[in-house]
Structures are given as structure tokens and as C-alpha cells.
Scaffold this motif. Structure first.
Motif, PDB file in Angstrom:
ATOM      1  N   ASP A 150     -29.423 -57.958  23.266  1.00 56.35           N
ATOM      2  CA  ASP A 150     -28.895 -57.190  22.430  1.00 56.35           C
ATOM      3  C   ASP A 150     -27.846 -57.302  22.023  1.00 56.35           C
ATOM      4  O   ASP A 150     -27.467 -56.314  22.812  1.00 56.35           O
ATOM      5  N   LEU A 151     -27.572 -57.827  21.058  1.00 60.13           N
ATOM      6  CA  LEU A 151     -26.253 -57.140  20.699  1.00 60.13           C
ATOM      7  C   LEU A 151     -25.155 -56.314  19.983  1.00 60.13           C
ATOM      8  O   LEU A 151     -24.213 -56.095  19.856  1.00 60.13           O
ATOM      9  N   THR A 152     -26.409 -55.726  19.870  1.00 59.52           N
ATOM     10  CA  THR A 152     -26.053 -53.820  19.219  1.00 59.52           C
ATOM     11  C   THR A 152     -24.148 -53.792  20.011  1.00 59.52           C
ATOM     12  O   THR A 152     -23.658 -53.378  19.410  1.00 59.52           O
ATOM     13  N   ARG A 153     -24.556 -53.285  20.931  1.00 55.15           N
ATOM     14  CA  ARG A 153     -23.236 -52.686  21.746  1.00 55.15           C
ATOM     15  C   ARG A 153     -22.001 -54.235  22.044  1.00 55.15           C
ATOM     16  O   ARG A 153     -20.992 -53.138  22.234  1.00 55.15           O
ATOM     17  N   TYR A 154     -22.160 -55.435  22.090  1.00 51.46           N
ATOM     18  CA  TYR A 154     -21.144 -56.491  21.938  1.00 51.46           C
ATOM     19  C   TYR A 154     -20.690 -56.188  20.613  1.00 51.46           C
ATOM     20  O   TYR A 154     -19.838 -56.408  20.301  1.00 51.46           O
ATOM     21  N   ALA A 155     -21.553 -56.129  19.144  1.00 52.05           N
ATOM     22  CA  ALA A 155     -20.720 -56.371  17.927  1.00 52.05           C
ATOM     23  C   ALA A 155     -19.855 -54.754  17.500  1.00 52.05           C
ATOM     24  O   ALA A 155     -18.740 -55.643  16.773  1.00 52.05           O
ATOM     25  N   SER A 156     -20.244 -53.757  17.987  1.00 55.31           N
ATOM     26  CA  SER A 156     -19.027 -52.799  17.682  1.00 55.31           C
ATOM     27  C   SER A 156     -17.996 -53.175  17.701  1.00 55.31           C
ATOM     28  O   SER A 156     -16.910 -52.250  18.028  1.00 55.31           O
ATOM     29  N   LYS A 157     -17.408 -53.349  18.862  1.00 59.88           N
ATOM     30  CA  LYS A 157     -16.467 -54.216  19.691  1.00 59.88           C
ATOM     31  C   LYS A 157     -15.345 -55.569  19.005  1.00 59.88           C
ATOM     32  O   LYS A 157     -14.230 -55.624  19.135  1.00 59.88           O
ATOM     33  N   VAL A 158     -16.316 -56.039  18.226  1.00 57.54           N
ATOM     34  CA  VAL A 158     -15.564 -57.730  17.127  1.00 57.54           C
ATOM     35  C   VAL A 158     -14.720 -56.874  16.242  1.00 57.54           C
ATOM     36  O   VAL A 158     -15.048 -56.107  15.697  1.00 57.54           O
ATOM     37  N   LYS A 159     -13.303 -57.251  16.412  1.00 62.24           N
ATOM     38  CA  LYS A 159     -12.319 -56.818  15.846  1.00 62.24           C
ATOM     39  C   LYS A 159     -12.548 -58.326  14.591  1.00 62.24           C
ATOM     40  O   LYS A 159     -11.546 -57.314  13.434  1.00 62.24           O
ATOM     41  N   ALA A 160     -12.365 -59.179  15.175  1.00 59.88           N
ATOM     42  CA  ALA A 160     -12.563 -60.639  14.036  1.00 59.88           C
ATOM     43  C   ALA A 160     -12.779 -60.208  12.889  1.00 59.88           C
ATOM     44  O   ALA A 160     -14.398 -60.069  12.618  1.00 59.88           O
ATOM     45  N   PRO A 161     -12.934 -60.308  11.678  1.00 63.18           N
ATOM     46  CA  PRO A 161     -13.345 -60.766   9.728  1.00 63.18           C
ATOM     47  C   PRO A 161     -14.940 -61.664  10.445  1.00 63.18           C
ATOM     48  O   PRO A 161     -14.257 -63.164  11.127  1.00 63.18           O
ATOM     49  N   CYS A 162     -15.385 -61.348  10.441  1.00 61.88           N
ATOM     50  CA  CYS A 162     -17.092 -62.198  10.538  1.00 61.88           C
ATOM     51  C   CYS A 162     -17.902 -62.490   9.100  1.00 61.88           C
ATOM     52  O   CYS A 162     -18.131 -61.613   7.865  1.00 61.88           O
ATOM     53  N   PHE A 163     -17.792 -63.648   9.170  1.00 59.50           N
ATOM     54  CA  PHE A 163     -19.222 -64.232   7.228  1.00 59.50           C
ATOM     55  C   PHE A 163     -20.270 -64.988   8.270  1.00 59.50           C
ATOM     56  O   PHE A 163     -20.619 -65.014   9.167  1.00 59.50           O
ATOM     57  N   ILE A 164     -21.343 -63.556   7.749  1.00 62.79           N
ATOM     58  CA  ILE A 164     -22.976 -64.244   8.205  1.00 62.79           C
ATOM     59  C   ILE A 164     -23.437 -65.117   6.996  1.00 62.79           C
ATOM     60  O   ILE A 164     -23.745 -64.353   5.999  1.00 62.79           O
ATOM     61  N   ALA A 165     -24.099 -66.273   7.019  1.00 62.13           N
ATOM     62  CA  ALA A 165     -25.461 -66.866   7.128  1.00 62.13           C
ATOM     63  C   ALA A 165     -26.530 -66.886   6.877  1.00 62.13           C
ATOM     64  O   ALA A 165     -26.428 -67.487   8.323  1.00 62.13           O
ATOM     65  N   VAL A 166     -28.010 -66.793   6.206  1.00 59.58           N
ATOM     66  CA  VAL A 166     -28.726 -66.532   6.849  1.00 59.58           C
ATOM     67  C   VAL A 166     -29.222 -67.579   5.612  1.00 59.58           C
ATOM     68  O   VAL A 166     -29.764 -66.865   3.910  1.00 59.58           O
ATOM     69  N   GLY A 167     -30.516 -68.555   5.909  1.00 62.74           N
ATOM     70  CA  GLY A 167     -31.748 -68.352   4.566  1.00 62.74           C
ATOM     71  C   GLY A 167     -32.490 -68.087   4.444  1.00 62.74           C
ATOM     72  O   GLY A 167     -33.069 -66.889   5.667  1.00 62.74           O
ATOM     73  N   ASP A 168     -33.198 -67.277   2.786  1.00 67.75           N
ATOM     74  CA  ASP A 168     -33.873 -66.686   2.929  1.00 67.75           C
ATOM     75  C   ASP A 168     -35.823 -67.277   3.303  1.00 67.75           C
ATOM     76  O   ASP A 168     -37.054 -66.283   3.656  1.00 67.75           O
ATOM     77  N   GLU A 169     -35.593 -68.559   4.561  1.00 60.02           N
ATOM     78  CA  GLU A 169     -37.020 -68.892   4.390  1.00 60.02           C
ATOM     79  C   GLU A 169     -36.995 -69.311   5.585  1.00 60.02           C
ATOM     80  O   GLU A 169     -37.403 -70.149   6.555  1.00 60.02           O
ATOM     81  N   ASP A 170     -35.900 -68.575   6.848  1.00 60.64           N
ATOM     82  CA  ASP A 170     -35.355 -68.960   7.706  1.00 60.64           C
ATOM     83  C   ASP A 170     -36.890 -67.929   8.360  1.00 60.64           C
ATOM     84  O   ASP A 170     -36.844 -66.858   9.201  1.00 60.64           O
ATOM     85  N   ARG A 171     -37.493 -68.515   9.744  1.00 62.68           N
ATOM     86  CA  ARG A 171     -38.986 -68.237  10.377  1.00 62.68           C
ATOM     87  C   ARG A 171     -38.487 -68.387  11.860  1.00 62.68           C
ATOM     88  O   ARG A 171     -39.540 -67.548  12.848  1.00 62.68           O
TER      89      ARG A 171
END
Length: 207
Positions: A150-171
């Protein structure tokens, strides 16, 4: 400098024909000629960080995205920018039902090559046939670590800007996984690519 981390059962060849084809490619343990020893993702992130100079752009796809985020969270001086492609905040229970994940892990233990072929086809009709050198035991242990993370607690520590991409047909990691991570990252932008699945997302990216 740009470094990449591919997804489970694939290799650095996935970056050919993408905006990151000329980056420095790292291979996951149990895949190809990887230099990494640990199949535990937080421990693996320490190994990855040891190879990186300070201030890199770190790109991760699928399972590789989880390793990239962990590296940015635990070793912030190493990562100036994150690019997470088809990531998930938690694979088992968010991207996929827990019962489905357990069933697939058992399938891999029974017949690894058949399970990998099934997974590649599930990723995309356009995914290439299995050609990578895989170590079944190490590859399965790596996947087990990913499934339970579970990345929830790690994500809150990230200081770097982040770009996320996902396909709308990702299964595989699905929109839910990417949205879940987007909500807990302090400095994130999200792009959803219409018509892209888990694999074709890589070739439809543009910057």
C-alpha cells in the motif's frame, strides 16, 4: 538524466518507440540481467537509489512505478521528477479484487510460463510474446511484494512533482489504482489517455 523501470514480466525493451527510448534503463530482479538482489520493493528501492545520481527524472511503469515512487519517497535527494505510468496505490484490493490476485499467484506457482503468457495477453492484445529471460522464483516473489504493498503512507512523503498517466482501457492496474495514487500525492498531475490499455499507453504518450 532520465532512468526507467519497466513492469512485471517485461523488460527494458518496452521503452523502444516511447519518449523514453534513450533513457538509462534499469531491469527488475528476476528479469533479464538485473543487478538487483532484493525482491522486496522497499528494499529494492534502496538498491535503485544507490545507482542513481542526485536529481534524476525517474520513470516507472506498472510495478516499476511503485519502485520509482518508493525511491522518491525514501531517497528524496535522488529524484527531482517522477513519471508514473499505469501506477496503482495498491494492487490487491484496489486495482484487482484480492481473490483474483490470490488465484493468479497460485496459477503462477503451478505453471509459471503459462501464467506469464496469460498476464501478457491480459495487459494488451498488442503486447509482444514472452521473450524475456525470467527467473520464476524471483519474479513471483517480486510480484507478491507488489501485490501486498500500500503506497498511501509513502506517497505523502514524495517531494518531487509527479506526472501520472493511465489508459482508460487499462484492465491491470486500472483507473482506480491511478486515481487512488493521484489523490494522496502532494504534487501530482494526472492524464487519462482515451483508448489506451496497460501496454499501449507507453506508445501513445507525448510530452
Amino acid at each position: 538524466m532520465i532512468f526507467t523501470l519497466h513492469g512485471w514480466s517485461f523488460s527494458s525493451s518496452v521503452w523502444e518507440g516511447t519518449p523514453f527510448s534513450s533513457a538509462n534503463h534499469l531491469e527488475l530482479p528476476g528479469h533479464g540481467e538485473s543487478p538487483f538482489l532484493s525482491t522486496d520493493l522497499p528494499e529494492l528501492s534502496a538498491e535503485v537509489a544507490s545507482l542513481l545520481p542526485n536529481g534524476v527524472t525517474l520513470v516507472g511503469w506498472s510495478l516499476g512505478a511503485s519502485v520509482a515512487l518508493l525511491t522518491a519517497a525514501l531517497y528524496p535527494q535522488k529524484v527531482a521528477r517522477l513519471v508514473l505510468l499505469a501506477p496503482t496505490v495498491k494492487f490487491s484490493g484496489v486495482s484487482q479484487p484480492e481473490v483474483v490476485v490470490k488465484r493468479f499467484l497460485k496459477r503462477l506457482r503451478r505453471n509459471f510460463s503459462e501464467g506469464v503468457s496469460f498476464f501478457r495477453e491480459f495487459c494488451s492484445e498488442e503486447a509482444p510474446p514472452v521473450g524475456e529471460k525470467l527467473n520464476p522464483e524471483r519474479a513471483v516473489r517480486l510480484l507478491e511484494s507488489f501485490c501486498g504493498l500500500d503506497l498511501t503512507r509513502y506517497a505523502s512523503k514524495v517531494k518531487a512533482p509527479c506526472f501520472i498517466a493511465v489508459g482508460d482501457e487499462d484492465r491491470v492496474t486500472c483507473l482506480e489504482g491511478a486515481y487512488g495514487l493521484f489523490r494522496v500525492l502532494p504534487k501530482a498531475t494526472l492524464r487519462v489517455l482515451p483508448g489506451a490499455d496497460h501496454y499501449t499507453l507507453l506508445r501513445r504518450l507525448s510530452f
